[in-house]
Design a protein around this motif. Structure first.
Motif, PDB file in Angstrom:
ATOM      1  N   THR A   1     106.736  19.011  -2.050  1.00  0.00           N
ATOM      2  CA  THR A   1     107.063  19.779  -3.260  1.00  0.00           C
ATOM      3  C   THR A   1     108.543  20.152  -3.313  1.00  0.00           C
ATOM      4  O   THR A   1     109.154  20.128  -4.387  1.00  0.00           O
ATOM      5  CB  THR A   1     106.212  21.056  -3.331  1.00  0.00           C
ATOM      6  OG1 THR A   1     106.376  21.809  -2.114  1.00  0.00           O
ATOM      7  CG2 THR A   1     104.741  20.715  -3.489  1.00  0.00           C
TER       8      THR A   1
ATOM      9  N   TYR B   1      99.391  16.547  -4.351  1.00  0.00           N
ATOM     10  CA  TYR B   1      99.185  16.580  -2.902  1.00  0.00           C
ATOM     11  C   TYR B   1      97.853  17.238  -2.560  1.00  0.00           C
ATOM     12  O   TYR B   1      97.100  16.741  -1.706  1.00  0.00           O
ATOM     13  CB  TYR B   1     100.334  17.335  -2.236  1.00  0.00           C
ATOM     14  CG  TYR B   1     100.258  17.330  -0.728  1.00  0.00           C
ATOM     15  CD1 TYR B   1     100.851  16.307   0.016  1.00  0.00           C
ATOM     16  CD2 TYR B   1      99.581  18.338  -0.041  1.00  0.00           C
ATOM     17  CE1 TYR B   1     100.767  16.300   1.401  1.00  0.00           C
ATOM     18  CE2 TYR B   1      99.496  18.328   1.339  1.00  0.00           C
ATOM     19  CZ  TYR B   1     100.093  17.314   2.062  1.00  0.00           C
ATOM     20  OH  TYR B   1      99.999  17.306   3.423  1.00  0.00           O
ATOM     21  N   ASP B   2      97.558  18.358  -3.217  1.00  0.00           N
ATOM     22  CA  ASP B   2      96.294  19.057  -2.952  1.00  0.00           C
ATOM     23  C   ASP B   2      95.090  18.194  -3.304  1.00  0.00           C
ATOM     24  O   ASP B   2      94.079  18.203  -2.589  1.00  0.00           O
ATOM     25  CB  ASP B   2      96.248  20.364  -3.749  1.00  0.00           C
ATOM     26  CG  ASP B   2      97.275  21.371  -3.274  1.00  0.00           C
ATOM     27  OD1 ASP B   2      97.735  21.255  -2.127  1.00  0.00           O
ATOM     28  OD2 ASP B   2      97.637  22.270  -4.062  1.00  0.00           O
TER      29      ASP B   2
ATOM     30  N   GLY C   1     102.781  19.449  -6.171  1.00  0.00           N
ATOM     31  CA  GLY C   1     101.834  20.283  -5.434  1.00  0.00           C
ATOM     32  C   GLY C   1     100.385  19.965  -5.759  1.00  0.00           C
ATOM     33  O   GLY C   1      99.588  19.692  -4.853  1.00  0.00           O
TER      34      GLY C   1
ATOM     35  N   ARG D   1     103.021  19.534   2.785  1.00  0.00           N
ATOM     36  CA  ARG D   1     102.981  19.915   1.370  1.00  0.00           C
ATOM     37  C   ARG D   1     104.297  20.551   0.952  1.00  0.00           C
ATOM     38  O   ARG D   1     104.831  20.293  -0.134  1.00  0.00           O
ATOM     39  CB  ARG D   1     101.825  20.883   1.112  1.00  0.00           C
ATOM     40  CG  ARG D   1     101.608  21.187  -0.366  1.00  0.00           C
ATOM     41  CD  ARG D   1     100.598  22.295  -0.579  1.00  0.00           C
ATOM     42  NE  ARG D   1     100.166  22.396  -1.970  1.00  0.00           N
ATOM     43  CZ  ARG D   1     100.863  22.994  -2.924  1.00  0.00           C
ATOM     44  NH1 ARG D   1     102.036  23.547  -2.636  1.00  0.00           N
ATOM     45  NH2 ARG D   1     100.396  23.034  -4.166  1.00  0.00           N
TER      46      ARG D   1
ATOM     47  N   GLN E   1      99.443  19.768   7.612  1.00  0.00           N
ATOM     48  CA  GLN E   1      99.152  19.582   6.191  1.00  0.00           C
ATOM     49  C   GLN E   1      99.961  20.561   5.346  1.00  0.00           C
ATOM     50  O   GLN E   1     100.511  20.197   4.295  1.00  0.00           O
ATOM     51  CB  GLN E   1      97.660  19.774   5.948  1.00  0.00           C
ATOM     52  CG  GLN E   1      97.178  19.402   4.556  1.00  0.00           C
ATOM     53  CD  GLN E   1      95.668  19.539   4.429  1.00  0.00           C
ATOM     54  OE1 GLN E   1      94.960  19.747   5.410  1.00  0.00           O
ATOM     55  NE2 GLN E   1      95.171  19.423   3.221  1.00  0.00           N
TER      56      GLN E   1
ATOM     57  N   THR F   1      94.580  15.472  -0.633  1.00  0.00           N
ATOM     58  CA  THR F   1      94.217  15.955   0.707  1.00  0.00           C
ATOM     59  C   THR F   1      93.037  16.923   0.672  1.00  0.00           C
ATOM     60  O   THR F   1      92.707  17.519   1.695  1.00  0.00           O
ATOM     61  CB  THR F   1      95.424  16.658   1.376  1.00  0.00           C
ATOM     62  OG1 THR F   1      95.849  17.757   0.549  1.00  0.00           O
ATOM     63  CG2 THR F   1      96.586  15.689   1.558  1.00  0.00           C
TER      64      THR F   1
END
Length: 289
Positions: free
Chosen positions: A226, A239-240, A236, A222, A218, A243
């Motif tokens: 990015t 994605y956070d 970023g 990421r 993970q 997930t």
């Protein structure tokens, strides 16, 4: 001994499947379901980094369309807008357009995606129209004469998305089968084991290692997403957000694995129950207690 060895192989296979099983089940549910996706990305409207990135893009888009003397007022109006309650509805509407783009990229359906340069793109045109209305309300000179602006910002590139989540279409197909298979192998292995305590310890360590590998992947994914995005300050947080649930599930499974190790160690220390030994009575006769 053979039973325990075979049971250990089964639980290790189950732990091996646990990593893709957890990732598939959580990510597929989070990304493919429209409501889950919007629920995940809506809080980003309150993130300072996201607000700043959108404000910068809008400011650059309006740049040459407003008088130099009004630029400071324009930038202030843009900042006030993205930090106000009016920004969140515009952000949600924006992401309703982004969701099918992201799905198409993950599934390899590039022909159905209206994107630029094989990427997920935020079209800020609608937000720009709202900002223009705010200019008029704030008294920006000649605000009503500002033409429509084309404000687009790339969030994630297609190659980076597909590299971060390889074979998404396969994961989507197996998102239910993999968890069932992983749980079935672990349960069957524990049921067959003649030394259940030791097998529980192996299962616990196996689950912890598998989940830590998910965390590692993970973090690597990421970084790829990015690094290959034109707007890492947006990629970023996106994605956070997508997930975030995966992280919660991963650490929950780690906790379960740790509990298995503790329970297994306790059971192993107890060892097998002692076999009753014959005892003699005072007259020399033997009998079992």
């Amino acid at each position: 001994m053979f039973r325990t060895g075979f049971a250990t192989v089964l639980v290790l296979l189950g732990c091996l499947l646990a990593a893709p099983a957890v990732a598939a089940y959580v990510l597929v549910g989070e990304v493919t379901d429209r409501e889950s996706y919007l629920e995940a990305v809506t809080p980003l409207a309150d993130e300072p980094a996201v607000q700043s990135a959108v404000a910068d893009q809008l400011s650059a888009a309006f740049g040459e369309n407003v008088p130099q003397a009004a630029r400071q007022v324009v930038d202030t109006s843009i900042t006030n807008f993205v930090e106000s309650d009016q920004f969140q509805p515009a952000w949600v509407e924006l992401n309703e357009t982004v969701h099918p783009q992201l799905l198409a990229l993950l599934r390899g359906e590039e022909g159905n995606v209206a994107v630029e340069g094989d990427a997920v793109v935020l079209d800020l045109g609608g937000v720009a129209a709202d900002v223009k209305a705010r200019f008029v309300a704030d008294g920006v000179p000649l605000a009503d004469q500002i033409p429509e602006v084309d404000a687009r910002v790339q969030v994630m590139s297609g190659p980076a998305v597909r590299q971060a989540v390889p074979a998404f279409d396969l994961l989507e197909t197996l998102s239910v089968v993999l968890p069932i298979a992983a749980v079935a192998l672990i349960v069957l292995g524990l049921a067959l084991s003649a030394r259940r305590g030791m097998t529980l310890v192996v299962t616990g360590f196996g689950l912890v290692v598998a989940m830590l590998l998910v965390v590692l992947f993970q973090a690597i994914a990421r970084g790829q997403v990015t690094a290959r995005s034109q707007s890492p300050e947006l990629a970023g947080p996106f994605y956070d957000a997508l997930t975030g649930t995966l992280g919660v599930v991963v650490w929950t499974v780690c906790a379960i694995g740790g509990a298995f190790v503790i329970i297994g160690a306790i059971l192993s220390r107890r060892g097998p129950s002692p076999v009753p030994q014959p005892a003699a009575d005072p007259y020399g006769r033997s009998y079992r207690r």
